[in-house]
Design an enzyme around this catalytic site. Structure first.
Site, mmCIF file in Angstrom:
data_model
loop_
_atom_site.group_PDB
_atom_site.id
_atom_site.type_symbol
_atom_site.label_atom_id
_atom_site.label_comp_id
_atom_site.label_asym_id
_atom_site.label_seq_id
_atom_site.Cartn_x
_atom_site.Cartn_y
_atom_site.Cartn_z
ATOM 1 N N LYS A 51 53.586 29.037 -9.899
ATOM 2 C CA LYS A 51 54.275 28.610 -8.673
ATOM 3 C C LYS A 51 55.583 27.911 -9.035
ATOM 4 O O LYS A 51 56.616 28.133 -8.401
ATOM 5 C CB LYS A 51 53.382 27.655 -7.862
ATOM 6 C CG LYS A 51 52.234 28.362 -7.171
ATOM 7 C CD LYS A 51 51.223 27.389 -6.573
ATOM 8 C CE LYS A 51 49.991 28.142 -6.073
ATOM 9 N NZ LYS A 51 48.875 27.290 -5.701
ATOM 10 N N GLN A 95 46.423 21.509 -5.336
ATOM 11 C CA GLN A 95 45.823 22.663 -6.007
ATOM 12 C C GLN A 95 44.297 22.525 -6.000
ATOM 13 O O GLN A 95 43.757 21.504 -6.419
ATOM 14 C CB GLN A 95 46.366 22.756 -7.447
ATOM 15 C CG GLN A 95 45.907 23.979 -8.212
ATOM 16 C CD GLN A 95 46.439 25.289 -7.623
ATOM 17 O OE1 GLN A 95 47.597 25.386 -7.214
ATOM 18 N NE2 GLN A 95 45.589 26.301 -7.563
ATOM 19 N N ASP A 118 50.600 25.021 2.889
ATOM 20 C CA ASP A 118 49.436 25.882 2.651
ATOM 21 C C ASP A 118 48.736 26.219 3.974
ATOM 22 O O ASP A 118 47.848 27.072 4.007
ATOM 23 C CB ASP A 118 48.432 25.170 1.728
ATOM 24 C CG ASP A 118 48.450 25.722 0.300
ATOM 25 O OD1 ASP A 118 48.949 26.848 0.103
ATOM 26 O OD2 ASP A 118 47.954 25.024 -0.600
#
Ligand code: NAD
Length: 297
Positions: A51, A95, A118
């Site tokens: 990422k 994460q 997200d």
């Protein structure tokens, strides 16, 4: 019939180069994505590094905050609160997976909806349920939708079968396809006689994490097959679909690797850019902590 491959790597590159161009127009200011990485799970480290690399390529500043696996819940919540209140940070992701002692929901729910790139908070999930255009849509379902749109099919009335009902893939995927007028069936590990359902699907999106579970006998001729699964089998990466078997019967299919994975990262970056644009125009307006919150907003 041999299925056409939907090349996620190529599509993601195209999306990223368009993003790069748009971001370069803001020469004095760049979007910033904060990534919280707790502990030293090897797969998570690889995902975060990836990422970070892709963010740098498009001109997004990726601030990785590495925290010890023994961090307490309150310390993690206060890190998130600082990021929520930092005007230089536009997107925040945690994460997953988190170490067992941390309450995943409590942590995710503490992210400001404005920075929830997200799309995991109840606020953004609610907006998705309402088919509201302000929703930050989870990156993987959003990437899958972009792949379906890339082949130019009319989604209206198609029977889409989603395999898996997780909060990060299956559920938001089902809602998104419903918002695009598909007739949606969401299936899961308790579904009885799954092949009899997948055999009626025009589109299958599989996110169940079962290596090569879906065979050609499970699908109808010409079905569109999207494989979200990332599994290891005999030391190799594979999806939930038995690719070699299914590709002779499907009309379109996504490979693993090089399918949904790169699209997920591209969509996370697209969401971060969108958050940056919104916060430039309207500095934060949501507080996610309830009425008795004493945060600085
Ligand atoms: P999860 O474990 O949270 O959820 C799996 C879901 O699949 C559950 O709802 C479960 O009920 C269902 N399931 C399990 N076995 C089943 C079976 N035999 N039949 C029908 N349903 C079954 O997993 P997740 O986080 O949603 O991820 C699913 C898969 O997608 C994993 O392989 C993961 O690595 C992959 N993934 C890929 C990306 C990407 O960018 N490509 C992103 C997220 C997850």
């Amino acid at each position: 019939m041999t299925a056409q491959i939907i090349d996620g790597k190529f599509l993601a590159q195209k999306i990223c180069s368009e993003l790069k161009q748009k971001i370069s127009a803001f020469n004095d200011n760049s979007p910033c994505l904060a990534v919280i990485l707790v502990g030293d799970d090897e797969a998570s480290r690889i995902y975060v590094r990836n990422k970070q690399k892709k963010a740098a390529e498009v001109g997004i500043n990726c601030r990785v905050i590495e925290l010890s696996s023994s961090i307490g819940e309150n310390a993690l919540l206060s890190t998130i609160n600082e990021l929520n209140n930092d005007p230089d940070v536009h997107g925040i992701i945690v994460q997953l997976p988190l170490p067992e002692h941390l309450d995943k929901q409590k942590i995710i729910f503490s992210i400001s909806p404005d920075k929830d790139v997200d799309g995991f908070t109840p606020y953004n999930n609610g907006l998705l349920s309402y088919n509201h255009h302000d929703a930050f849509i989870s990156a993987t379902p959003k990437g899958v939708l972009a792949m379906l749109q890339s082949i130019g099919i009319d989604l209206r009335g198609k029977h889409a079968v989603v395999i898996g009902r997780s909060q990060i893939v299956g559920r938001p995927m089902g809602k998104l396809l419903l918002n695009h007028d598909c007739t949606v069936t969401i299936t899961h590990s308790h579904t009885v006689n799954l092949p009899s359902i997948t055999q009626t699907a025009d589109i299958i999106v599989s996110a169940c994490g079962q290596p090569q579970m879906i065979k050609s006998s499970w699908i109808k001729d010409g079905a569109i097959i999207i494989d979200v699964g990332i599994n290891r089998l005999n030391g190799h990466l594979c999806g939930d679909i038995d690719f070699e078997d299914v590709k002779s019967k499907a009309s379109y299919i996504t490979p693993v690797p090089g399918g949904v994975g790169p699209m997920t990262v591209a969509m996370l970056l697209a969401n971060t850019f969108e958050a940056f644009l919104r916060q430039k125009d309207h500095p934060q307006h949501h507080c996610c902590h309830g009425h008795d919150c004493h945060c600085s907003k």
